[in-house]
Design a protein around this motif. Structure first.
Motif, PDB file in Angstrom:
ATOM      1  N   TYR B 193       5.288  -8.535  -6.115  1.00 22.01           N
ATOM      2  CA  TYR B 193       4.590  -8.260  -4.858  1.00 22.01           C
ATOM      3  C   TYR B 193       5.444  -7.415  -3.923  1.00 22.01           C
ATOM      4  O   TYR B 193       5.005  -6.371  -3.417  1.00 22.01           O
ATOM      5  CB  TYR B 193       4.167  -9.554  -4.160  1.00 22.01           C
ATOM      6  N   ARG B 197       4.785  -3.697  -2.582  1.00 20.46           N
ATOM      7  CA  ARG B 197       4.566  -3.556  -1.141  1.00 20.46           C
ATOM      8  C   ARG B 197       5.504  -2.500  -0.558  1.00 20.46           C
ATOM      9  O   ARG B 197       5.085  -1.648   0.234  1.00 20.46           O
ATOM     10  CB  ARG B 197       4.834  -4.902  -0.493  1.00 20.46           C
ATOM     11  N   PHE B 200       4.201   0.846  -1.454  1.00 17.41           N
ATOM     12  CA  PHE B 200       3.005   1.216  -0.693  1.00 17.41           C
ATOM     13  C   PHE B 200       3.351   1.566   0.746  1.00 17.41           C
ATOM     14  O   PHE B 200       2.865   2.558   1.288  1.00 17.41           O
ATOM     15  CB  PHE B 200       1.994   0.057  -0.690  1.00 17.41           C
ATOM     16  N   THR B 201       4.200   0.723   1.394  1.00 13.12           N
ATOM     17  CA  THR B 201       4.420   0.920   2.828  1.00 13.12           C
ATOM     18  C   THR B 201       5.424   2.017   3.127  1.00 13.12           C
ATOM     19  O   THR B 201       5.266   2.736   4.108  1.00 13.12           O
ATOM     20  CB  THR B 201       4.878  -0.384   3.504  1.00 13.12           C
ATOM     21  N   HIS B 202       6.467   2.141   2.306  1.00 17.09           N
ATOM     22  CA  HIS B 202       7.494   3.132   2.630  1.00 17.09           C
ATOM     23  C   HIS B 202       7.431   4.377   1.757  1.00 17.09           C
ATOM     24  O   HIS B 202       8.188   5.309   1.964  1.00 17.09           O
ATOM     25  CB  HIS B 202       8.889   2.503   2.530  1.00 17.09           C
ATOM     26  N   LYS B 203       6.553   4.354   0.766  1.00 18.19           N
ATOM     27  CA  LYS B 203       6.377   5.514  -0.143  1.00 18.19           C
ATOM     28  C   LYS B 203       7.710   6.016  -0.693  1.00 18.19           C
ATOM     29  O   LYS B 203       7.999   7.202  -0.679  1.00 18.19           O
ATOM     30  CB  LYS B 203       5.682   6.673   0.591  1.00 18.19           C
TER      31      LYS B 203
END
Lengths: 354, 228
Positions: B193, B197, B200-203
């Motif tokens: 997870y 995550r 996704f959030t910090h690329k």
């Protein structure tokens, strides 16, 4: 003291029977056949050893087991092999007479007698939970141990604590190695130990005048070197994955492995699988019931006895580790997904603000 | 605009995926060994069923083989940490102020308060990886202890026998081996997870970094010294 051979002669035992006996006990003690001459020589030259056998907090099942020894007969051991000077359960004498005798023997053979302890001392209330001859057992134990050459801890009581030390242990009963730390202690656990194991340990110590090779837990290697599981005659069913699910199912009738109904064979070290009980007649697993692990430390607390791996104490739920594990894993996955969604929502909210 | 930073050595990446496969094999074979929930040998005599089906004997063989792989890959992991600076990132530097600052920032991010500054690996991750190494060592010690005590005079009993006895006995060793196996699975869930995550959030290519070794950053990460 006279030697074994002299005692045997006095009892009218022939040389031939004497050699037979020596060969039998050599095998029983787990020694190689090449050791027979040494055993014979020991029996011809070693004097009998005085043994003081004391009883603490216990149920006398060790004595009950001991007197059923078939090879050698317990009567042989008691009457000819060793000289059992004091045993308040087996002796004909009682009261002050026998207590005096114990003191006399201790003085006479100071540093040379073997102390056998059945049961354990409760330490709570200054030892008042177990009184022998008007004195706390813990005092008698310390006193008798002082002049002993070596100490045998009979049974799970003396070795680990057993039932009286099970949680919450109201009398604060402890194994004897917590009280006596300066003497060699041979642990012979089991509730009770196998009769032939008990006589075998005594024979070894008496004949070779040394303590048997011990494992890291202080148990004689020749009797406690294997798991019951590794010597079990039902092991092939385990390897094949054929298990008894319930005590009245088809597998139980066919004699399959008792692993799933809580057999403690995989976690218990003892000779039940190879020596068996009552002169090799049977043992718990052979009679269709799983091992309860009576020779292991804390076996009373490692319940329930009909389940293989103990439960996790979660209030209100009788839970097994797997169930809790699966619930935790699913909850974690669910939590992760929710957290992910929350992150996403929060992020888009932040963007709108910007 | 993105800066490429080489974070994971090839040795580490290979080890990671071997470790992953090994743990999955160990977990599922271990579950079966703990609670054998299917029987494949119905109709066979036990003697002949042994090598014909997916039996307890074979599943145990898989478990023990995977155990050996886990042991030697673990030793390999320790070994490479001596030679590459970037392979020592699993050590939580809790004696530094930066560590506790990072704990605070990362907690704030996970509580959805605000994002943390760019980091190669945040202190919470470092701590959890360190704990996982401890758990893997625990599993190796108890596992080989139980495995080896079939022969109490043998090699494995002399190396890892203590692990069994220090837990109080073999029953307790079975029990804790089981519990810690589930803890590792819990870690696995959280690990997947949080890695996704992060990506996704910090690329920053967090997921692909374990394949190609590279992460991407707009600004210089605050713990850049760990790979320089």
């Amino acid at each position: 003291m006279e030697t074994f051979w002299e005692v045997f002669k006095r009892h009218g035992v022939s040389r031939r029977d004497f050699i037979k006996f020596a060969t039998t006990i050599t095998g029983l003690m787990g020694l190689a056949p090449s050791m027979v001459p040494q055993v014979v020589k020991a029996m011809e030259t070693k004097p009998r050893v005085p043994v003081i056998w004391i009883h603490g907090l216990e149920c006398t099942c060790c004595s009950e087991s001991f007197i059923r020894s078939a090879t050698p007969l317990a009567s042989d051991v008691v009457l000819t092999m060793m000289s059992l000077e004091y045993d308040d359960t087996l002796s004909a004498a009682a009261g002050e007479a026998i207590e005096k005798h114990r003191e006399k023997i201790m003085k006479e053979y100071w540093g040379n007698y073997i102390l056998a302890v059945e049961g354990n001392p409760p330490l709570g209330e200054d030892g008042m939970y177990c009184i022998i001859g008007g004195r706390p057992f813990v005092e008698i134990l310390k006193e008798s141990a002082e002049g002993a050459k070596a100490i045998i801890a009979w049974g799970s009581c003396a070795s680990w604590g057993c039932v009286q030390a099970a949680k919450p242990n109201p009398t604060n009963a402890v194994s004897i190695d917590k009280v006596i730390t300066d003497k060699p202690i041979i642990k012979v656990p089991g509730c009770p130990p196998i009769a032939e194991v008990m006589t075998g340990v005594i024979m070894y110590m008496v004949l070779f005048d040394r303590i048997p090779p011990l494992d890291s837990q202080g148990r004689p290697k020749m009797f406690y070197g294997n798991r019951i599981h590794d010597t079990c005659y039902r092991r092939s069913f385990f390897n094949a994955g054929q298990f008894v699910e319930q005590f009245d199912d088809e597998g139980a009738k066919k004699g399959w492995c008792l692993y799933k109904v809580g057999c403690r064979g995989p976690t218990t070290y003892n000779s039940c699988g190879n020596l068996r009980w009552y002169n090799g007649l049977s043992y718990p697993i052979q009679s269709g019931h799983g091992c309860i692990g009576c020779a292991e430390n804390n076996f009373w607390d490692n319940g329930p006895l009909y389940e293989r791996i103990g439960g996790i104490p979660v209030p209100g739920i009788d839970s097994k580790a797997d169930k809790i594990g699966a619930i935790a894993a699913v909850a974690a996955a669910g939590g992760a997904i929710l957290h992910g969604i929350a992150t996403k929502v929060r992020k888009s909210a932040n963007k709108e603000e910007e | 605009m993105f800066k490429r930073i080489y974070v994971f050595s090839a040795s580490l990446r290979i080890w990671h995926w071997i470790n992953f496969i090994t743990i999955i094999v160990l977990f599922f074979t271990g579950l079966y060994i703990g609670t054998p929930y299917f029987t494949t040998s119905v109709g066979y005599e036990a003697t002949y069923a042994y090598d014909k089906n997916l039996t307890m004997g074979f599943i145990r063989f898989l478990h023990f083989s995977a155990g050996y792989v886990l042991l030697f890959s673990f030793l390999f992991r320790i070994y490479i940490a001596f030679f590459g600076k970037r392979d020592r990132m699993f050590i939580p530097k809790f004696w530094t102020i930066e560590y506790w600052q990072g704990v605070k920032e990362t907690s704030q991010e996970y509580l959805l308060i605000k994002e943390h500054r760019p980091m190669l690996r945040n202190p919470l991750a470092r701590t959890s990886y360190f704990l996982v190494y401890l758990m893997i060592f625990f599993m190796i010690a108890t596992g080989f202890g139980m495995y080896g005590l079939s022969d109490p005079d043998g090699f494995w009993a002399s190396v890892f026998g203590w692990a069994v006895w220090s837990l109080g006995g073999e029953f307790e060793a079975h029990y804790w081996h089981h519990i810690v196996a589930w803890l590792i699975i819990l870690f696995f869930v959280f690990h997947v997870y949080f890695v996704s995550r992060e990506d996704f959030t910090h690329k920053n290519g967090e997921v692909s970094s374990m394949f190609n070794g590279v992460k991407f950053f707009r600004k210089e990460p605050i713990d850049i010294n760990d790979v320089k």
